[in-house]
Design an enzyme around this catalytic site. Structure first.
Site, PDB file in Angstrom:
ATOM      1  N   HIS A 124       0.867  -1.182   0.000  1.00  0.00           N
ATOM      2  CA  HIS A 124       0.000   0.000   0.000  1.00  0.00           C
ATOM      3  C   HIS A 124       0.909   1.240   0.000  1.00  0.00           C
ATOM      4  CE1 HIS A 124      -4.304   1.369   1.035  1.00  0.00           C
ATOM      5  NE2 HIS A 124      -3.621   2.483   0.862  1.00  0.00           N
ATOM      6  N   GLU A 169      -4.150  -0.061  -5.431  1.00  0.00           N
ATOM      7  CA  GLU A 169      -4.219   1.103  -6.319  1.00  0.00           C
ATOM      8  C   GLU A 169      -2.896   1.435  -6.994  1.00  0.00           C
ATOM      9  OE1 GLU A 169      -6.033   4.436  -4.364  1.00  0.00           O
ATOM     10  OE2 GLU A 169      -7.892   3.345  -4.024  1.00  0.00           O
ATOM     11  N   ASN A 298     -11.759  -0.318  -5.421  1.00  0.00           N
ATOM     12  CA  ASN A 298     -11.801   0.812  -4.497  1.00  0.00           C
ATOM     13  C   ASN A 298     -12.546   1.939  -5.197  1.00  0.00           C
ATOM     14  OD1 ASN A 298     -10.050  -0.841  -3.116  1.00  0.00           O
ATOM     15  ND2 ASN A 298      -8.366   0.637  -3.024  1.00  0.00           N
TER      16      ASN A 298
HETATM   17  C1  GBH Z   1      -7.393   5.544  -1.329  1.00  0.00           C
HETATM   18  O1  GBH Z   1      -6.879   6.367  -2.309  1.00  0.00           O
HETATM   19  C2  GBH Z   1      -6.250   4.918  -0.608  1.00  0.00           C
HETATM   20  O2  GBH Z   1      -6.109   3.563  -0.914  1.00  0.00           O
HETATM   21  C3  GBH Z   1      -6.266   5.158   0.873  1.00  0.00           C
HETATM   22  O3  GBH Z   1      -5.012   4.886   1.394  1.00  0.00           O
HETATM   23  C4  GBH Z   1      -6.711   6.568   1.140  1.00  0.00           C
HETATM   24  O4  GBH Z   1      -6.581   6.932   2.485  1.00  0.00           O
HETATM   25  C5  GBH Z   1      -8.141   6.672   0.715  1.00  0.00           C
HETATM   26  O5  GBH Z   1      -8.323   6.237  -0.597  1.00  0.00           O
HETATM   27  C6  GBH Z   1      -8.732   8.075   0.856  1.00  0.00           C
HETATM   28  O6  GBH Z   1      -8.061   8.990   0.055  1.00  0.00           O
HETATM   29  O7  GBH Z   1     -10.079  12.841  -9.053  1.00  0.00           O
HETATM   30  O8  GBH Z   1      -9.522  11.900 -11.175  1.00  0.00           O
HETATM   31  O9  GBH Z   1      -8.010  11.591  -9.323  1.00  0.00           O
HETATM   32  C7  GBH Z   1      -7.841   7.009  -3.099  1.00  0.00           C
HETATM   33  C8  GBH Z   1      -7.204   7.755  -4.234  1.00  0.00           C
HETATM   34  C9  GBH Z   1      -8.917   9.273  -4.821  1.00  0.00           C
HETATM   35  C10 GBH Z   1      -7.625   8.233  -6.524  1.00  0.00           C
HETATM   36  C11 GBH Z   1      -9.990   9.639  -5.783  1.00  0.00           C
HETATM   37  C12 GBH Z   1      -8.687   8.595  -7.513  1.00  0.00           C
HETATM   38  C13 GBH Z   1     -10.551  10.087  -7.955  1.00  0.00           C
HETATM   39  C14 GBH Z   1     -10.241  10.246  -9.390  1.00  0.00           C
HETATM   40  N1  GBH Z   1      -8.199   8.098  -5.203  1.00  0.00           N
HETATM   41  N2  GBH Z   1      -9.416   9.783  -7.086  1.00  0.00           N
HETATM   42  S1  GBH Z   1      -9.406  11.741  -9.755  1.00  0.00           S
END
Ligand code: GBH
Length: 474
Positions: A124, A169, A298
């Protein structure tokens, strides 16, 4: 509002919560652990909000027994956590450190004693710093180091952990770590980000095979993708082409080789100005295509895109903080828009139908592969009342909305076996530091005391009854 009767879940459905090592453990210098790229990054001025780090985090390394007892008290039936690579194999190479490994053995035993099914994520985002110093994920060797680490953990814990997840991810590792630079190691090189994506894929494929050889055959191996739902702003061909490109860069780049045994042709073409893909060797895609037992999704919020068509570009509302560097290679002609609707504290629009769409997409694309929602949740500005209780009706509404869509997908034929709320408790939210609270359990950062929020009680009731309790009136 769906009928209450439709809100019953299959009896074996897992009701879990998720966390990750760097976000909760603390104890960064104990028992032989060495720095990961997130230690280095968070200790570099200007990288995280307020210069916050995971040095102490929520001290789960010392409080895991109480945390497991709390999960059991709430009624959770599953828990997804990650292993800190540099705790187990400090330099990213060579033999394991027993004391580091023992922590996870104790944690797993504690979970099993309380009837909670562990799901172990190997990676992670916390690459051992020594491996980054040797080039990190853009280097091919890192994939082999990851597979070796997977084997070591598989040999040590494969007798007691059935659910395995290779990567969390990989999109974030590759494109936020090496593209936009808002995540560790903070590099901003589009070519490196695409190489990183391939070597994460390769590491995943090699790790699947290594785990199969190291563990009992009944264990299940999965990967957790932050599989975006990408929607077009308008319906003209240019907007639809923008969706295609972002979908390739968000999803196809991983599930192409993992599930279908090939990178999408459209992805290879769209990125030729940055890479000739000569880092992909002939047999790599076959390695990456190693059969999986499940897929982890996710989901937080959908993306809304359009063709730029000569407009002046503003900052991208992509929820990843200010960076002039886009995480999307070869996509300066694409605009990102805010999806209309209510938002969480992250600024992410709440759209439960996106989770339904995502589940149904993978139901079609990967027929027969069981699905798990390995993360879903929301940040809110939670505060204790004067009586010490923490009420978070917004989070209950968020969970109810998304779980209802999971239930609808199951009714429509999707094989969803479980749901892991992000997150068990408030924790270190990466570049945002401790300012964003995703927990179902509140953490007072002065005392590290844990207090279940009303959402934790609500979710616990869902877990115990296998059905969604009503949403309390706000
Ligand atoms: C996750 O990441 C993680 O796995 C976790 O560790 C973290 O704490 C949690 O979520 C909360 O953030 O706006 O086009 O980038 C999430 C990361 C966030 C990536 C939302 C994609 C939306 C698409 N994601 N994002 S964009």
């Amino acid at each position: 509002m769906p009928e209450p009767m439709t809100q019953t879940f299959p009896p074996a459905f897992l009701w879990g919560a998720a966390t990750s090592a760097y976000q909760i453990e603390g104890a960064v210098g104990e028992d032989g652990r060495t720095p990961s790229i997130w230690d280095t990054f968070s200790h570099t001025p200007g990288r995280t909000a307020g210069g916050e780090t995971g040095d102490v985090a929520v001290d789960h390394y010392h409080r895991y027994r109480d945390d497991v007892a709390l999960m059991a008290e709430l009624g959770l039936t599953a828990y997804r956590f990650s292993v800190s690579w540099s705790r187990v194999q400090p330099t990213g190479r060579g033999p394991v450190v027993q004391r580091g490994l023992d922590f996870y053995r104790r944690l797993v035993d504690e979970l099993l004693e309380h009837g909670i099914k562990p799901a172990l994520t190997l990676y992670h985002w916390d690459l051992p710093q020594e491996l980054e110093d040797a080039g990190g994920w853009p280097e091919r060797d890192t994939a082999f180091r990851f597979a070796e680490y997977a084997r070591l953990v598989g040999e040590a814990l494969g007798d007691r952990v059935e659910q395995w997840i290779t990567l969390n991810e990989p999109w974030c590792s590759a494109f936020l770590g090496y593209g936009s630079g808002v995540h560790a190691p903070g590099r901003t090189d589009p070519a490196a980000s695409l190489r990183a994506a391939h070597h994460l894929n390769l590491g995943h494929g090699l790790a699947v095979s290594a785990l199969r050889a190291a563990m009992p055959a009944h264990n299940r191996i999965a990967v957790s993708l932050n599989s975006s739902v990408v929607r077009p702003l308008g319906q003209d061909p240019a907007d639809l082409a923008a969706v295609r490109r972002i979908d390739d860069l968000a999803n196809g780049i991983f599930h192409g080789p993992m599930l279908h045994g090939a990178y999408p042709e459209t992805l290879l073409e769209a990125t030729r100005s940055v890479t000739d893909w000569s880092h992909v060797l002939d047999t790599d895609v076959r390695t990456i295509n190693a059969p999986l037992d499940a897929l982890g999704l996710n989901y937080y919020t959908p993306a809304l895109v359009s063709a730029a068509s000569g407009e002046v570009k503003g900052p991208r509302p992509d929820g990843h903080g200010a960076s002039e560097h886009s995480p999307w290679p070869c996509s300066d002609d694409i605009l990102f828009h805010q999806t209309p609707g209510e938002r969480t504290e992250m600024g992410w629009t709440i759209d439960p139908t996106g989770l339904y769409e995502l589940i149904m997409r993978y139901t079609r694309e990967a027929p027969g592969l069981p699905l798990y929602v390995t993360e879903n949740g929301a940040a809110y500005d939670d505060k204790p009342d004067p009586d010490g209780r923490v009420h978070d009706p917004e989070r209950i509404a968020y969970l109810h909305g998304h779980l209802s869509e999971v239930r609808r997908a199951i009714a429509d034929g999707a094989d969803v076996r479980g749901y892991y709320l992000w997150s068990l408790m408030d924790n270190f939210e990466w570049a945002y530091g401790y300012g964003k609270r995703f927990g179902a359990v509140y953490v007072d950062y002065a005392t590290l005391e844990r207090t279940p929020k009303s959402s934790a009680r609500w979710y616990g009731e869902a877990a115990r009854t296998g059905a969604l309790p009503p949403v309390p009136a706000a």
